[in-house]
Write a protein that holds these residues in place. Structure first.
Motif, PDB file in Angstrom:
ATOM      1  N   TRP A  32      -3.925  -8.851   7.401  1.00 50.69           N
ATOM      2  CA  TRP A  32      -4.827  -9.889   6.940  1.00 50.69           C
ATOM      3  C   TRP A  32      -5.880 -10.215   7.995  1.00 50.69           C
ATOM      4  O   TRP A  32      -5.672 -10.028   9.186  1.00 50.69           O
ATOM      5  N   VAL A  33      -7.014 -10.665   7.494  1.00 53.07           N
ATOM      6  CA  VAL A  33      -8.060 -11.287   8.304  1.00 53.07           C
ATOM      7  C   VAL A  33      -8.473 -12.529   7.523  1.00 53.07           C
ATOM      8  O   VAL A  33      -9.110 -12.428   6.474  1.00 53.07           O
ATOM      9  N   ILE A  34      -8.069 -13.696   8.003  1.00 57.08           N
ATOM     10  CA  ILE A  34      -8.261 -14.947   7.278  1.00 57.08           C
ATOM     11  C   ILE A  34      -8.937 -15.955   8.194  1.00 57.08           C
ATOM     12  O   ILE A  34      -8.507 -16.154   9.338  1.00 57.08           O
ATOM     13  N   ARG A  35      -9.974 -16.583   7.693  1.00 60.03           N
ATOM     14  CA  ARG A  35     -10.680 -17.583   8.487  1.00 60.03           C
ATOM     15  C   ARG A  35      -9.822 -18.833   8.630  1.00 60.03           C
ATOM     16  O   ARG A  35      -9.295 -19.355   7.645  1.00 60.03           O
ATOM     17  N   ALA A  36      -9.686 -19.309   9.868  1.00 58.05           N
ATOM     18  CA  ALA A  36      -8.823 -20.450  10.141  1.00 58.05           C
ATOM     19  C   ALA A  36      -9.442 -21.746   9.640  1.00 58.05           C
ATOM     20  O   ALA A  36     -10.648 -21.958   9.745  1.00 58.05           O
ATOM     21  N   CYS A  37      -8.594 -22.591   9.100  1.00 55.41           N
ATOM     22  CA  CYS A  37      -8.994 -23.925   8.665  1.00 55.41           C
ATOM     23  C   CYS A  37      -8.351 -25.000   9.525  1.00 55.41           C
ATOM     24  O   CYS A  37      -8.959 -26.019   9.811  1.00 55.41           O
ATOM     25  N   TYR A  78     -14.760  -6.695   9.551  1.00 56.03           N
ATOM     26  CA  TYR A  78     -13.945  -6.822   8.342  1.00 56.03           C
ATOM     27  C   TYR A  78     -14.254  -8.137   7.631  1.00 56.03           C
ATOM     28  O   TYR A  78     -14.452  -8.168   6.410  1.00 56.03           O
ATOM     29  N   TYR A  79     -14.278  -9.229   8.389  1.00 56.85           N
ATOM     30  CA  TYR A  79     -14.482 -10.521   7.747  1.00 56.85           C
ATOM     31  C   TYR A  79     -15.887 -10.645   7.168  1.00 56.85           C
ATOM     32  O   TYR A  79     -16.069 -11.281   6.119  1.00 56.85           O
ATOM     33  N   SER A  80     -16.864 -10.055   7.818  1.00 56.73           N
ATOM     34  CA  SER A  80     -18.239 -10.164   7.318  1.00 56.73           C
ATOM     35  C   SER A  80     -18.390  -9.526   5.941  1.00 56.73           C
ATOM     36  O   SER A  80     -19.321  -9.851   5.203  1.00 56.73           O
ATOM     37  N   GLN A  81     -17.454  -8.644   5.567  1.00 56.37           N
ATOM     38  CA  GLN A  81     -17.513  -8.022   4.253  1.00 56.37           C
ATOM     39  C   GLN A  81     -16.914  -8.908   3.154  1.00 56.37           C
ATOM     40  O   GLN A  81     -16.959  -8.549   1.976  1.00 56.37           O
ATOM     41  N   ARG A  82     -16.372 -10.068   3.563  1.00 54.14           N
ATOM     42  CA  ARG A  82     -15.814 -10.976   2.568  1.00 54.14           C
ATOM     43  C   ARG A  82     -16.882 -11.449   1.581  1.00 54.14           C
ATOM     44  O   ARG A  82     -16.574 -11.809   0.431  1.00 54.14           O
ATOM     45  N   PRO A 119       0.828  -1.208   0.000  1.00 53.84           N
ATOM     46  CA  PRO A 119       0.000   0.000   0.000  1.00 53.84           C
ATOM     47  C   PRO A 119       0.864   1.261   0.000  1.00 53.84           C
ATOM     48  O   PRO A 119       2.037   1.219   0.395  1.00 53.84           O
ATOM     49  N   PRO A 120       0.310   2.381  -0.431  1.00 51.24           N
ATOM     50  CA  PRO A 120       1.050   3.641  -0.338  1.00 51.24           C
ATOM     51  C   PRO A 120       1.219   4.066   1.112  1.00 51.24           C
ATOM     52  O   PRO A 120       0.541   3.542   2.009  1.00 51.24           O
ATOM     53  N   ALA A 121       2.081   5.015   1.345  1.00 52.73           N
ATOM     54  CA  ALA A 121       2.350   5.489   2.706  1.00 52.73           C
ATOM     55  C   ALA A 121       1.075   6.019   3.347  1.00 52.73           C
ATOM     56  O   ALA A 121       0.273   6.707   2.708  1.00 52.73           O
ATOM     57  N   GLY A 122       0.885   5.654   4.603  1.00 48.19           N
ATOM     58  CA  GLY A 122      -0.264   6.139   5.344  1.00 48.19           C
ATOM     59  C   GLY A 122      -1.544   5.373   5.106  1.00 48.19           C
ATOM     60  O   GLY A 122      -2.604   5.748   5.617  1.00 48.19           O
ATOM     61  N   VAL A 123      -1.481   4.289   4.327  1.00 45.90           N
ATOM     62  CA  VAL A 123      -2.667   3.488   4.002  1.00 45.90           C
ATOM     63  C   VAL A 123      -2.443   2.063   4.487  1.00 45.90           C
ATOM     64  O   VAL A 123      -1.334   1.535   4.388  1.00 45.90           O
ATOM     65  N   ASN A 124      -3.488   1.443   5.003  1.00 52.73           N
ATOM     66  CA  ASN A 124      -3.412   0.061   5.454  1.00 52.73           C
ATOM     67  C   ASN A 124      -4.312  -0.807   4.586  1.00 52.73           C
ATOM     68  O   ASN A 124      -5.490  -0.490   4.404  1.00 52.73           O
ATOM     69  N   TRP A 125      -3.736  -1.868   4.028  1.00 55.61           N
ATOM     70  CA  TRP A 125      -4.514  -2.822   3.253  1.00 55.61           C
ATOM     71  C   TRP A 125      -4.622  -4.116   4.042  1.00 55.61           C
ATOM     72  O   TRP A 125      -3.623  -4.636   4.553  1.00 55.61           O
ATOM     73  N   LEU A 126      -5.826  -4.649   4.129  1.00 56.37           N
ATOM     74  CA  LEU A 126      -6.071  -5.927   4.787  1.00 56.37           C
ATOM     75  C   LEU A 126      -6.567  -6.929   3.744  1.00 56.37           C
ATOM     76  O   LEU A 126      -7.547  -6.657   3.053  1.00 56.37           O
ATOM     77  N   HIS A 127      -5.911  -8.054   3.653  1.00 55.38           N
ATOM     78  CA  HIS A 127      -6.374  -9.131   2.781  1.00 55.38           C
ATOM     79  C   HIS A 127      -7.366  -9.980   3.570  1.00 55.38           C
ATOM     80  O   HIS A 127      -7.011 -10.584   4.587  1.00 55.38           O
ATOM     81  N   VAL A 128      -8.611  -9.994   3.125  1.00 53.82           N
ATOM     82  CA  VAL A 128      -9.679 -10.731   3.804  1.00 53.82           C
ATOM     83  C   VAL A 128      -9.991 -11.968   2.967  1.00 53.82           C
ATOM     84  O   VAL A 128     -10.404 -11.846   1.810  1.00 53.82           O
ATOM     85  N   CYS A 129      -9.770 -13.140   3.550  1.00 54.17           N
ATOM     86  CA  CYS A 129      -9.875 -14.385   2.791  1.00 54.17           C
ATOM     87  C   CYS A 129     -10.590 -15.453   3.600  1.00 54.17           C
ATOM     88  O   CYS A 129     -10.591 -15.423   4.833  1.00 54.17           O
ATOM     89  N   ASP A 130     -11.153 -16.418   2.894  1.00 51.91           N
ATOM     90  CA  ASP A 130     -11.788 -17.560   3.529  1.00 51.91           C
ATOM     91  C   ASP A 130     -10.734 -18.618   3.857  1.00 51.91           C
ATOM     92  O   ASP A 130      -9.532 -18.400   3.693  1.00 51.91           O
ATOM     93  N   ARG A 131     -11.195 -19.798   4.265  1.00 53.06           N
ATOM     94  CA  ARG A 131     -10.302 -20.815   4.817  1.00 53.06           C
ATOM     95  C   ARG A 131      -9.265 -21.347   3.831  1.00 53.06           C
ATOM     96  O   ARG A 131      -8.238 -21.869   4.239  1.00 53.06           O
TER      97      ARG A 131
END
Length: 265
Positions: A84-89, A204-208, A54-66
């Motif tokens: 990241w916000v990733i559902r555990a498998c 965050y995860y609910s928006q996946r 991400p550019p400076a001052g921005v936070n990117w979160l990768h939201v993924c399923d299992r």
């Protein structure tokens, strides 16, 4: 698919890969799969690298399923300065607690007190009606050590210390008869020390689900699967074009809901 987590606005496609699944690929022993460069889980790391930092001052979160619950995925995101916000498998994986104890993720969760309760709207599917679920909330910190079975990429990129992470669990209380209880176990790079922070991770995860809406727009709205071509490159090109159309369909739907009186132009 990139979206603003506060407004829910669809911003566009951050990256995309046409993935060809090998239908008749022979199964390998579980402890040898990590040596396979063509295993399916590598697609997540490639896509994270494609999106980049991400550019400076921005936070990117990768939201993924299992499907993305893999050590290499976490490390790819960390190297790109992304969260990241990733559902555990894999709840039986061994982790290290803040006190230095080694035990399974499941055991670590079982030792945590209930930190709060909340409701979650469960959307209807073809096999279940919509319902409002009552859930208990737990969270804890832990560290993920380097896997005992590695490969060349891990040996080159693994840090000296285990990866610091937090886990947030939502588990349904008194689910309906014959209904599978809702249980989300979410692994995240974000600090979770309060109920408010844990609820933010859940948000965050609910928006996946937006990625499922994107694929619905691509497959149903744009009918990408109904377009038959003689060669794969032609199908790839029309899929790339329709991917942009599908994103615009999602954006138009959001705008229609949020600003119904907005002029068409």
């Amino acid at each position: 698919l990139m979206r603003d987590p506060d407004s829910g606005e669809v911003l566009g496609l951050a990256g995309q890969e046409v993935f060809y699944r090998q239908a008749d690929k022979p199964r390998a022993a579980k402890n040898s799969r990590r040596h396979d460069p063509d295993r399916e889980s590598t697609v997540w790391g490639r896509l994270i690298d494609q999106v980049g930092s991400p550019p400076a001052g921005v936070n990117w979160l990768h939201v993924c399923d299992r499907g993305a619950d893999d050590y290499e995925v976490f490390r790819h995101a960390q190297l790109q300065n992304c969260g990241w916000v990733i559902r555990a498998c894999h709840l039986n994986r061994l982790i290290v607690t803040p006190s230095g104890e080694t035990l399974s993720l499941e055991e670590h969760l079982d030792a945590q007190p209930v930190r709060g309760r909340q409701t979650l709207e469960i959307p209807a599917t073809t096999s279940r009606p919509a319902r409002t679920a009552e859930l208990e909330l737990r969270f804890a910190a832990f560290s993920l050590p380097t896997p005992t079975v590695t490969n060349a990429w891990i040996r080159e990129h693994a840090p000296e210390q285990p990866l610091p992470m937090w886990v947030v669990e939502l588990i349904e209380i008194d689910p309906p008869t014959n209904a599978e209880p809702v249980r989300w176990v979410l692994l995240t790079s974000e600090r979770v020390e309060t109920v408010t922070q844990a609820q933010q991770i859940v948000k965050y995860y609910s928006q996946r689900w937006a990625i499922e809406e994107y694929h619905k727009a691509l497959k149903t709205g744009c009918r990408v699967e109904a377009r038959y071509y003689e060669t794969a490159p032609r199908l790839e090109r029309v899929t790339g074009l329709l991917a942009i159309v599908a994103v615009q369909l999602l954006r138009m739907r959001s705008l229609a809901e949020q600003s119904p009186d907005r002029a068409a132009d």
